[in-house]
Scaffold this active site. Structure first.
Site, PDB file in Angstrom:
ATOM      1  CE  LYS A  38       0.936   0.876   4.518  1.00  0.00           C
ATOM      2  NZ  LYS A  38       1.689   2.036   5.011  1.00  0.00           N
ATOM      3  N   PRO A  60       9.043  -3.926  -0.668  1.00  0.00           N
ATOM      4  CG  PRO A  60       9.766  -1.852  -1.453  1.00  0.00           C
ATOM      5  CD  PRO A  60       8.599  -2.778  -1.492  1.00  0.00           C
ATOM      6  CB  ILE A  61      12.191  -5.673   4.029  1.00  0.00           C
ATOM      7  CG1 ILE A  61      11.835  -7.008   3.353  1.00  0.00           C
ATOM      8  CG2 ILE A  61      12.299  -5.845   5.535  1.00  0.00           C
ATOM      9  CD1 ILE A  61      12.973  -7.999   3.335  1.00  0.00           C
ATOM     10  N   GLY A  81       9.869  -0.639   4.292  1.00  0.00           N
ATOM     11  CA  GLY A  81       9.808   0.438   3.305  1.00  0.00           C
ATOM     12  C   GLY A  81       8.579   1.318   3.416  1.00  0.00           C
ATOM     13  CG  MET A 121       5.567   0.751   0.080  1.00  0.00           C
ATOM     14  SD  MET A 121       6.007   0.312  -1.615  1.00  0.00           S
ATOM     15  CE  MET A 121       4.394  -0.106  -2.300  1.00  0.00           C
ATOM     16  CB  SER A 146       0.525  -5.379   7.016  1.00  0.00           C
ATOM     17  OG  SER A 146       1.107  -4.714   8.112  1.00  0.00           O
ATOM     18  CG  ASP A 180      -0.233  -0.641   7.773  1.00  0.00           C
ATOM     19  OD1 ASP A 180      -1.059   0.250   8.046  1.00  0.00           O
ATOM     20  OD2 ASP A 180       0.984  -0.419   7.610  1.00  0.00           O
TER      21      ASP A 180
END
Length: 310
Positions: free
Chosen positions: A16, A102-103, A105, A107, A111, A144
């Site tokens: 996300k 991405p870890i 990151g 986003m 989750s 999230d």
């Protein structure tokens, strides 16, 4: 039972972007109320759940995952065990996560893994909890996770887990600029609190409760990228830029080379650039890649966690 006879279910769940993120004042319990507009984008994690007597987790995919835990501290394992405890299921599951988000990151990749695991295990184990029941469990795992289950475009309030779907029209085009390192979400929040304390005279008292501005909701409702670019905001961005100053130049580069606007996604360090259309997305991605920045193009909104195999 031989491994090739074990039943498997594969579920895909999206990363996300926080296109709007406000953070309320620090509360006595150490948490903040937030108001977010989430948009699920076409960068997906895939989780394959395979029948097993025990719980295990392994990773694959294009993202470097050597540093990720595979024990009970991992959100995907926690999701599987939470569902088993909730339903009284006595077995386990082998989880294989194909990572693309991405870890650390900003986003929501972890989750997305948890949301996909909940759906995959509910199908694999025939526990019949269903989406509404899974949403309640998702909220126990993290702010999230319910959104990764739901997808689309949504307003998140409270701790970010109280979701209401936002009407969204059309498709938005994004270019994601990825960083080599991650940022710790707690560190970013701590930096925000310090920044607010240091500049209390100029910033004034922070509200305890925050909301998503009408202009942002209207922009996604009509599918207007320019209006959305004008109204995007992230309270965590200034803190992320202090912890990772190189992101400032990255934002300037993207915005000077065709992006309508750029924003640090969540706690960062991924930067999301909103552009007008697919061609401009491709051109900006090329600019960033030539500058040595890892970049990819995505669109949103997309659906939440879905079974794709099994």
């Amino acid at each position: 039972m031989r491994s090739d006879q074990r039943r498997s279910i594969t579920v895909r769940a999206p990363g996300k972007i926080n296109v709007y993120f406000r953070v309320g004042a620090l509360q006595d319990d150490g948490y903040h109320e937030v108001a977010s507009l989430y948009q699920a984008v076409s960068l997906f994690e895939e989780v394959t759940a395979t029948e097993s007597d025990t719980f295990s987790l392994r990773f694959g995919g294009p993202i470097e995952t050597a540093g990720l835990p595979t024990d009970d501290t991992n959100l995907a394992i926690r999701a599987a065990k939470l569902l088993a405890a909730h339903t009284g299921y006595q077995g386990g599951v082998d989880l294989t996560v194909l990572k693309r988000v991405p870890i650390a990151g900003g986003m929501g990749g972890g989750s997305a893994d948890a949301a996909a695991t909940l759906l995959a295990c509910d199908e694999l184990w025939s526990t019949g909890v269903g989406r509404s029941g899974l949403a309640s469990l998702a909220a126990e795992l993290g702010a999230d996770v319910p959104f990764a289950l739901e997808g689309g475009t949504a307003v998140g309030t409270g701790r970010g887990d109280e979701l209401s779907q936002a009407l969204a029209k059309g498709t938005f085009h994004w270019v994601l600029a990825l960083s080599d390192g991650g940022l710790s979400t707690p560190e970013v929040y701590s930096m925000l609190d310090r920044h607010r304390d240091d500049h209390a005279n100029e910033l004034g008292e922070q509200p305890e409760y925050v909301k998503v501005e009408t202009a942002v909701l209207q922009a996604v409702r009509v599918g207007d990228a320019e209006s959305l670019a004008d109204s995007m905001h992230n309270d965590l961005q200034a803190a992320a830029l202090r912890l990772a100053p190189e992101l400032t130049k990255l934002l300037e580069l993207g915005e000077s080379r065709g992006a309508l606007a750029g924003i640090v996604s969540g706690s960062g360090p991924t930067v999301a650039f909103l552009v007008e259309n697919a061609q401009e997305a491709s051109e900006l991605k090329s600019v960033l890649m030539r500058a040595g920045v890892s970049a990819l193009t995505v669109t949103g909104p997309v659906h939440g966690a879905r079974v794709i195999e099994g």
